[in-house]
Design an enzyme around this catalytic site. Sequence first.
Site, PDB file in Angstrom:
ATOM      1  N   ASN A   9      -2.288   5.139  -5.718  1.00  0.00           N
ATOM      2  CA  ASN A   9      -3.349   5.730  -5.485  1.00  0.00           C
ATOM      3  C   ASN A   9      -3.124   6.699  -4.406  1.00  0.00           C
ATOM      4  OD1 ASN A   9      -5.877   6.858  -4.873  1.00  0.00           O
ATOM      5  ND2 ASN A   9      -6.820   4.921  -4.662  1.00  0.00           N
ATOM      6  N   TRP A  10      -2.887   7.882  -4.395  1.00  0.00           N
ATOM      7  CA  TRP A  10      -2.436   8.840  -3.312  1.00  0.00           C
ATOM      8  C   TRP A  10      -3.724   9.283  -2.506  1.00  0.00           C
ATOM      9  CZ3 TRP A  10       1.219  13.325  -5.323  1.00  0.00           C
ATOM     10  CH2 TRP A  10       2.215  12.765  -6.247  1.00  0.00           C
ATOM     11  N   LYS A  11      -5.042   8.832  -3.071  1.00  0.00           N
ATOM     12  CA  LYS A  11      -6.195   9.316  -2.153  1.00  0.00           C
ATOM     13  C   LYS A  11      -6.148  11.066  -1.861  1.00  0.00           C
ATOM     14  CE  LYS A  11      -6.674   4.528  -0.876  1.00  0.00           C
ATOM     15  NZ  LYS A  11      -7.301   3.643  -0.046  1.00  0.00           N
ATOM     16  N   HIS A  98     -13.437   3.049  -7.497  1.00  0.00           N
ATOM     17  CA  HIS A  98     -12.809   2.696  -5.988  1.00  0.00           C
ATOM     18  C   HIS A  98     -13.680   2.467  -4.993  1.00  0.00           C
ATOM     19  CE1 HIS A  98     -10.430   2.834  -2.500  1.00  0.00           C
ATOM     20  NE2 HIS A  98      -9.201   2.474  -3.215  1.00  0.00           N
ATOM     21  N   GLU A 100     -14.013   3.109  -1.928  1.00  0.00           N
ATOM     22  CA  GLU A 100     -14.215   4.369  -1.200  1.00  0.00           C
ATOM     23  C   GLU A 100     -15.276   5.290  -1.895  1.00  0.00           C
ATOM     24  OE1 GLU A 100     -10.471   5.683  -0.655  1.00  0.00           O
ATOM     25  OE2 GLU A 100      -9.846   3.941   0.527  1.00  0.00           O
ATOM     26  N   GLU A 170      -9.849  -5.185  -5.302  1.00  0.00           N
ATOM     27  CA  GLU A 170      -9.237  -4.678  -4.011  1.00  0.00           C
ATOM     28  C   GLU A 170     -10.284  -5.125  -2.841  1.00  0.00           C
ATOM     29  OE1 GLU A 170      -6.606  -0.954  -4.396  1.00  0.00           O
ATOM     30  OE2 GLU A 170      -8.954  -0.374  -4.225  1.00  0.00           O
ATOM     31  N   GLY A 176      -6.455  -0.369   3.731  1.00  0.00           N
ATOM     32  CA  GLY A 176      -5.991   0.393   4.758  1.00  0.00           C
ATOM     33  C   GLY A 176      -6.098  -0.063   6.275  1.00  0.00           C
ATOM     34  N   SER A 216      -3.727  -3.033   1.516  1.00  0.00           N
ATOM     35  CA  SER A 216      -2.398  -3.230   2.260  1.00  0.00           C
ATOM     36  C   SER A 216      -1.299  -3.899   1.851  1.00  0.00           C
ATOM     37  CB  SER A 216      -2.720  -3.888   3.480  1.00  0.00           C
ATOM     38  OG  SER A 216      -3.639  -3.104   4.461  1.00  0.00           O
ATOM     39  N   GLY A 237      -2.170   1.963  -1.940  1.00  0.00           N
ATOM     40  CA  GLY A 237      -2.575   3.141  -1.262  1.00  0.00           C
ATOM     41  C   GLY A 237      -1.424   3.640  -0.217  1.00  0.00           C
ATOM     42  N   GLY A 238      -1.784   3.607   1.051  1.00  0.00           N
ATOM     43  CA  GLY A 238      -0.600   4.058   1.668  1.00  0.00           C
ATOM     44  C   GLY A 238       0.864   3.836   1.704  1.00  0.00           C
TER      45      GLY A 238
HETATM   46  P1  13P Z   1      -4.000   0.540   0.998  1.00  0.00           P
HETATM   47  O1  13P Z   1      -2.718   0.278   0.054  1.00  0.00           O
HETATM   48  O2  13P Z   1      -3.780   1.816   2.030  1.00  0.00           O
HETATM   49  O3  13P Z   1      -4.721  -0.499   1.892  1.00  0.00           O
HETATM   50  O4  13P Z   1      -4.907   1.246   0.004  1.00  0.00           O
HETATM   51  C1  13P Z   1      -5.374   0.437  -1.042  1.00  0.00           C
HETATM   52  C2  13P Z   1      -6.344   1.184  -2.082  1.00  0.00           C
HETATM   53  O5  13P Z   1      -7.340   1.376  -1.700  1.00  0.00           O
HETATM   54  C3  13P Z   1      -5.608   1.417  -3.528  1.00  0.00           C
HETATM   55  O6  13P Z   1      -6.371   2.062  -4.272  1.00  0.00           O
END
Ligand code: 13P
Length: 253
Positions: A9-11, A98, A100, A170, A176, A216, A237-238
């Site tokens: 997930n590149w966000k 998600h 967010e 999640e 994050g 994470s 994510g990251g």
């Molecule tokens: P991180 O891997 O950056 O913690 O993000 C997880 C995430 O929200 C994937 O959708």
Amino acid sequence: MRKKIVAGNWKMNGTYEEGQKLTSEIVNMVKDELKDEVTIVLNPPFVHLQSVKKLIGDSKAIFLGAQNCSDKASGAYTGEISAAMLASFGASYVIIGHSERREYFKESNKELTGKVNQALENGLSPIFCCGEPLEIREQDTHVEYVTQQLTESLFSLSEEQMKKIVIAYEPIWAIGTGKTASSEQAQEMHAAIRQHIGNKYGASVSDDLSILYGGSCKPDNAQELFSKADVDGGLIGGASLKSRDFVDIIKSF
Ligand code: 13P
């Protein structure tokens, strides 16, 4: 046999050039280093969908996904993107719900049902996200909280529809933050999710359900997380923004 899936997930990250570079690197590494045992999904921002799809080409291992879709089919909804549009650009998956989007865009469990329906009607597999905030974890009511999210958003689906769903657990406190859930915490929740879906749809559906962990997840903890019986992959994510880290996570299986 349920699918092993690692989704990135590149966000809201990456210019056109950065997206191209990242995708090219991942495509090449996957070709050189991996057999097609894990389903890999790249979920870039909408504007990258077409160019990322071109680079993925006809890969048997890498699929295209989006990060959201509208709960409406089409019409006067300025700025929104429909599931039909995603499908027409070659997407196979779409992340829905998600944390967010739940937090910053106030997406409710009920609205998410509409998004899931739109995705399914257009042949996309929803990667449906669930997960609890820190205060719920501290009150030890996380299982009730997450199973209620699933009930309210998904339990109007038919058995055939439920078979197309991928779940991503999640925990919000792990996203994050560098603070990952322990593999025991992940396993406890994943088993509870599988049981909950099984109670409603039967074991033949829940046994085949892929449940991904997100929060994470990194090359140094992926192997331990993926070793658990009910953890079928990750939503990253990251670490999905660095080709080496992302491919190393996939190789953890
Ligand atoms: P991180 O891997 O950056 O913690 O993000 C997880 C995430 O929200 C994937 O959708």
